[in-house]
Design a protein around this motif. Sequence first.
Motif, PDB file in Angstrom:
ATOM      1  N   LEU A  36     -58.056 -22.930  37.991  1.00  0.00           N
ATOM      2  CA  LEU A  36     -58.263 -22.373  36.665  1.00  0.00           C
ATOM      3  C   LEU A  36     -59.364 -23.159  35.972  1.00  0.00           C
ATOM      4  CD1 LEU A  36     -57.163 -20.567  34.304  1.00  0.00           C
ATOM      5  CD2 LEU A  36     -55.571 -22.425  33.817  1.00  0.00           C
ATOM      6  N   LEU A  37     -60.309 -22.471  35.381  1.00  0.00           N
ATOM      7  CA  LEU A  37     -61.308 -23.116  34.541  1.00  0.00           C
ATOM      8  C   LEU A  37     -61.285 -22.367  33.215  1.00  0.00           C
ATOM      9  CD1 LEU A  37     -64.778 -24.441  35.482  1.00  0.00           C
ATOM     10  CD2 LEU A  37     -64.416 -23.291  33.323  1.00  0.00           C
ATOM     11  N   ILE A  76     -54.038 -29.020  19.548  1.00  0.00           N
ATOM     12  CA  ILE A  76     -52.728 -28.776  20.173  1.00  0.00           C
ATOM     13  C   ILE A  76     -52.613 -27.318  20.614  1.00  0.00           C
ATOM     14  CG2 ILE A  76     -50.240 -28.613  19.700  1.00  0.00           C
ATOM     15  CD1 ILE A  76     -50.597 -31.192  17.994  1.00  0.00           C
ATOM     16  N   LYS A  77     -53.062 -26.407  19.781  1.00  0.00           N
ATOM     17  CA  LYS A  77     -53.006 -24.977  20.113  1.00  0.00           C
ATOM     18  C   LYS A  77     -53.791 -24.699  21.395  1.00  0.00           C
ATOM     19  CE  LYS A  77     -54.831 -20.610  18.513  1.00  0.00           C
ATOM     20  NZ  LYS A  77     -55.799 -20.056  17.583  1.00  0.00           N
ATOM     21  N   GLN A  78     -55.007 -25.229  21.491  1.00  0.00           N
ATOM     22  CA  GLN A  78     -55.843 -24.981  22.670  1.00  0.00           C
ATOM     23  C   GLN A  78     -55.225 -25.605  23.924  1.00  0.00           C
ATOM     24  OE1 GLN A  78     -58.165 -22.842  22.767  1.00  0.00           O
ATOM     25  NE2 GLN A  78     -58.362 -22.534  20.574  1.00  0.00           N
ATOM     26  N   PHE A  79     -54.639 -26.782  23.773  1.00  0.00           N
ATOM     27  CA  PHE A  79     -54.001 -27.451  24.906  1.00  0.00           C
ATOM     28  C   PHE A  79     -52.798 -26.637  25.384  1.00  0.00           C
ATOM     29  CE2 PHE A  79     -51.241 -30.753  26.819  1.00  0.00           C
ATOM     30  CZ  PHE A  79     -52.116 -31.244  27.774  1.00  0.00           C
ATOM     31  N   LYS A  80     -51.994 -26.140  24.451  1.00  0.00           N
ATOM     32  CA  LYS A  80     -50.816 -25.338  24.810  1.00  0.00           C
ATOM     33  C   LYS A  80     -51.222 -24.033  25.500  1.00  0.00           C
ATOM     34  CE  LYS A  80     -47.362 -27.016  21.547  1.00  0.00           C
ATOM     35  NZ  LYS A  80     -46.497 -26.669  20.415  1.00  0.00           N
ATOM     36  N   VAL A  81     -52.299 -23.411  25.036  1.00  0.00           N
ATOM     37  CA  VAL A  81     -52.790 -22.185  25.685  1.00  0.00           C
ATOM     38  C   VAL A  81     -53.141 -22.482  27.134  1.00  0.00           C
ATOM     39  CG1 VAL A  81     -54.737 -20.559  25.761  1.00  0.00           C
ATOM     40  CG2 VAL A  81     -53.591 -21.019  23.586  1.00  0.00           C
ATOM     41  N   MET A 110     -51.391 -21.067  30.588  1.00  0.00           N
ATOM     42  CA  MET A 110     -52.179 -20.388  31.627  1.00  0.00           C
ATOM     43  C   MET A 110     -52.020 -21.095  32.973  1.00  0.00           C
ATOM     44  SD  MET A 110     -55.678 -19.626  29.509  1.00  0.00           S
ATOM     45  CE  MET A 110     -56.551 -18.904  30.883  1.00  0.00           C
ATOM     46  N   LEU A 111     -52.011 -22.417  32.950  1.00  0.00           N
ATOM     47  CA  LEU A 111     -51.865 -23.200  34.167  1.00  0.00           C
ATOM     48  C   LEU A 111     -50.507 -22.942  34.802  1.00  0.00           C
ATOM     49  CD1 LEU A 111     -53.149 -25.347  35.996  1.00  0.00           C
ATOM     50  CD2 LEU A 111     -52.109 -27.080  34.528  1.00  0.00           C
ATOM     51  N   ILE A 161     -49.849 -21.357  38.490  1.00  0.00           N
ATOM     52  CA  ILE A 161     -49.068 -22.051  39.518  1.00  0.00           C
ATOM     53  C   ILE A 161     -47.929 -21.166  40.011  1.00  0.00           C
ATOM     54  CG2 ILE A 161     -47.479 -23.987  39.897  1.00  0.00           C
ATOM     55  CD1 ILE A 161     -49.375 -25.620  38.017  1.00  0.00           C
ATOM     56  N   ARG A 162     -47.236 -20.494  39.076  1.00  0.00           N
ATOM     57  CA  ARG A 162     -46.141 -19.598  39.467  1.00  0.00           C
ATOM     58  C   ARG A 162     -46.651 -18.455  40.354  1.00  0.00           C
ATOM     59  NH1 ARG A 162     -41.412 -20.199  36.065  1.00  0.00           N
ATOM     60  NH2 ARG A 162     -41.887 -21.676  34.412  1.00  0.00           N
ATOM     61  N   LYS A 163     -47.816 -17.924  40.013  1.00  0.00           N
ATOM     62  CA  LYS A 163     -48.412 -16.836  40.790  1.00  0.00           C
ATOM     63  C   LYS A 163     -48.748 -17.324  42.201  1.00  0.00           C
ATOM     64  CE  LYS A 163     -52.238 -13.571  40.771  1.00  0.00           C
ATOM     65  NZ  LYS A 163     -53.459 -13.148  40.071  1.00  0.00           N
TER      66      LYS A 163
END
Length: 185
Positions: free
Chosen positions: A148-149, A163-168, A172-173, A177-179
């Motif tokens: 992911l980039l 914090i918002k950007q880090f949580k997003v 996504m990460l 990983i689940r996928k």
Amino acid sequence: MGVESHQPPIMFKALVIGPERSGKTTFVKSLQRIDNFLSMPTIGCACEMVDMETVGYCLLDHGGQECLKRHWQRFYDDCDVIIFVFDADDDDVTTAVQELVEVAVVNKQKSFLVIANQRDVEMSGSGKTELLESEIKRARTVVDDKSLLHLAQCNVSDVTDAIKQFKVFVKMLDKSIRKQRRNVR
């Protein structure tokens, strides 16, 4: 009655790198909810812990001075994610993204959070947004398909925004990983 067991927080180690004076330490301090601190150039590497909700993150904040950049590679294998911070207000965005590409070439399997730190100037309408997007598109061609980039434009000294950007990114990460795990089965 059973005894409740508490699982330790999931640990996630990130290397925080980027050009000198780009806002790396400010980003880390914002994630720690510290908004009043004296910022000085990081010499070497500082290990900072960040706790959010049920997960703990170890952030290795590495100095961005030219003499320290060659030491970044010592930490690549030891981290799960690379956070690359650069000053989006800088006139030489291309050089910063070229550094990102160089790091991505040797870390194709890593996921990246790219922070375009917008401290001073609104980028919309300046032509910088288009330049930045084309440079990031070039960086994405280097990273492995499974990695992911993610580009986040934010003011790193704004605790809420950081914090918002880090949580997003973390969300996504996690989804990525689940996928990947589902595709392995």
